[in-house]
Design an enzyme around this catalytic site. Structure first.
Site, PDB file in Angstrom:
ATOM      1  NE  ARG A   1      -2.847   7.551  -3.956  1.00  0.00           N
ATOM      2  CZ  ARG A   1      -4.030   7.397  -3.066  1.00  0.00           C
ATOM      3  NH1 ARG A   1      -5.101   6.950  -3.548  1.00  0.00           N
ATOM      4  NH2 ARG A   1      -3.403   7.058  -1.896  1.00  0.00           N
TER       5      ARG A   1
ATOM      6  NE  ARG B   1      -9.867  11.999   6.111  1.00  0.00           N
ATOM      7  CZ  ARG B   1      -9.137  10.762   6.531  1.00  0.00           C
ATOM      8  NH1 ARG B   1      -9.435   9.793   5.990  1.00  0.00           N
ATOM      9  NH2 ARG B   1      -7.978  10.830   6.944  1.00  0.00           N
TER      10      ARG B   1
ATOM     11  CD  GLU C   1     -11.493   2.331   3.343  1.00  0.00           C
ATOM     12  OE1 GLU C   1     -10.553   1.800   3.990  1.00  0.00           O
ATOM     13  OE2 GLU C   1     -11.372   2.658   2.165  1.00  0.00           O
TER      14      GLU C   1
ATOM     15  CE1 TYR D   1      -4.528  10.308   7.984  1.00  0.00           C
ATOM     16  CE2 TYR D   1      -3.987   8.473   6.742  1.00  0.00           C
ATOM     17  CZ  TYR D   1      -4.736   9.124   7.602  1.00  0.00           C
ATOM     18  OH  TYR D   1      -6.151   8.695   7.303  1.00  0.00           O
TER      19      TYR D   1
ATOM     20  CE1 TYR E   1      -3.145   3.083   0.387  1.00  0.00           C
ATOM     21  CE2 TYR E   1      -2.107   3.291   2.758  1.00  0.00           C
ATOM     22  CZ  TYR E   1      -2.993   3.637   1.646  1.00  0.00           C
ATOM     23  OH  TYR E   1      -3.824   4.953   1.621  1.00  0.00           O
TER      24      TYR E   1
HETATM   25  C1  3EB Z   1      -7.885   6.283   5.992  1.00  0.00           C
HETATM   26  O1  3EB Z   1      -8.713   7.067   6.143  1.00  0.00           O
HETATM   27  C2  3EB Z   1      -8.070   4.979   5.279  1.00  0.00           C
HETATM   28  O2  3EB Z   1      -5.535   5.775  -0.264  1.00  0.00           O
HETATM   29  O3  3EB Z   1      -6.918   6.513  -1.457  1.00  0.00           O
HETATM   30  C3  3EB Z   1      -9.262   5.655   2.707  1.00  0.00           C
HETATM   31  C4  3EB Z   1      -9.743   6.254   1.330  1.00  0.00           C
HETATM   32  C5  3EB Z   1      -8.050   5.114   2.940  1.00  0.00           C
HETATM   33  C6  3EB Z   1      -8.648   6.236   0.476  1.00  0.00           C
HETATM   34  C7  3EB Z   1      -6.469   6.133  -0.594  1.00  0.00           C
HETATM   35  C8  3EB Z   1      -7.191   5.298   1.832  1.00  0.00           C
HETATM   36  C9  3EB Z   1      -7.523   5.824   0.509  1.00  0.00           C
HETATM   37  O4  3EB Z   1      -6.581   6.604   5.770  1.00  0.00           O
HETATM   38  C10 3EB Z   1      -7.701   4.509   4.081  1.00  0.00           C
END
Ligand code: 3EB
Length: 331
Positions: free
Chosen positions: A159, A224, A324, A211, A152
């Protein structure tokens, strides 16, 4: 303080309708305005030789798994160009890319870079501008590898490289989920519009692109949620049991489901929409362990009985998380 509801913009294209249906693919493709038909694993859309069809390597966990049908109120053109399957009409564009990992020496980072480069090149060439609202990513063995070597994390780095400058104005809403049985394919597809939407963040969660280092060298590139141009629907990104940047309720499915629900409801309020989830909020639920299916069905039956959803087997990008949810909220 009460937040004003977003006023619909009459000048922008109305949101595509997303439905889950058991109608046969051929019938859906004949319906006017069909922009895309997504099948899940064993549901046969792959056989349909039409660029609007995409078969995702995510096993359906319902007794009968529905297809996802996207429709716009306009004439739709479709085709294949430079590795991209596409359909467009009424100011909307569906575009998808499938990359065979074998062609990239089992390097998921290189695959992701290639997929995004192909997609962004295609999108950049669209006359009249092209604003990606929502994007989905499905890859094999998402949790394989330790620490920075996890697939990932390589995916996230590739990406971002492949995006180039295309998303400099801001990332779209997104989902990234692991395909539970190796398919050998990375699938990336998106919904774009000829006008921009509004990115929405969740006050309970740190924005993913911020993050801290512990989650990898390249933070995930997504918003989001995205309020679509006419402000008539919210595209909800993959939402897990994360607050701040921290995973909550390790290995406790019931508590994770409740946390996800709170996260989604908070996101709706951030977008100025009513918090409740009802018949106008079709959702996709990705579940790591197929044996949890009954518990999830019960969660919906008890707490969210109106909500249309499909239950899919898929791996969340953090291995401690079991579920999820992504989807749509129509205003
Ligand atoms: C998160 O909130 C959970 O890498 O495109 C959610 C939605 C998550 C999209 C992405 C990852 C992605 O971090 C994981």
């Amino acid at each position: 303080m009460t937040q004003a509801r977003p006023a619909p913009l009459a000048s922008a294209p109305a949101a595509p309708r997303i439905d889950y249906t058991f109608a046969p693919t051929a019938e859906l493709l004949c319906q006017p305005g069909t922009l895309a038909v997504l099948g899940f694993d064993d549901v046969d859309v792959a056989g349909a030789d039409d660029p609007r069809c995409l078969s995702l390597a995510l096993p359906g966990l319902d007794v009968r798994t529905a297809r996802e049908h996207w429709r716009v109120d306009a004439l739709v053109r479709h085709g294949r160009s430079d590795g991209v399957n596409w359909a467009s009409g009424g100011g909307w564009l569906f575009a998808g890319v499938c990359i065979s990992e074998g062609d990239h020496g089992d390097d998921i980072g290189g695959c992701a870079e290639q997929a995004y480069r192909i997609l962004c090149t295609f999108l950049s060439a669209q006359a009249g501008g092209c604003h990606v609202q929502r994007i989905w990513n499905y890859l094999d063995r998402i949790n394989e590898g330790e620490g920075d070597a996890e697939r990932y994390k390589h995916f996230c780095s590739g990406r971002l490289r492949g995006m180039g400058t295309f998303f400099d104005a801001g990332f779209p809403a997104a989902t990234a989920i692991g395909q539970p049985h190796a398919s050998g394919q990375l699938t990336v597809y998106c919904l774009a519009a000829d006008q921009s939407g509004e990115r929405i963040e969740n006050p309970r969660q740190m924005s993913a692109w911020r993050y801290p280092r512990q989650y990898g060298r390249t933070p995930p590139s997504f918003a989001r949620a995205m309020l679509l141009p006419a402000r008539d629907a919210l595209a909800i990104s993959g939402t897990a049991a994360i607050t701040g940047h921290t995973s909550r309720h390790h290995d406790d499915l019931a508590a994770q489901l409740a946390e996800v629900r709170t996260n989604i409801e908070t996101l709706l309020v951030s977008a100025g929409l009513p918090a409740g989830l009802d018949a106008a909020a079709p959702l996709k639920v990705y579940l790591r362990h197929p044996q949890d299916v009954e518990q999830v069905a019960e969660f919906f039956a008890r707490g969210l009985p109106q909500v249309p959803y499909v239950l899919l087997q898929g791996d969340v990008c953090r291995r401690e998380l079991l579920v999820e949810i992504d989807g749509w909220r129509y205003a």
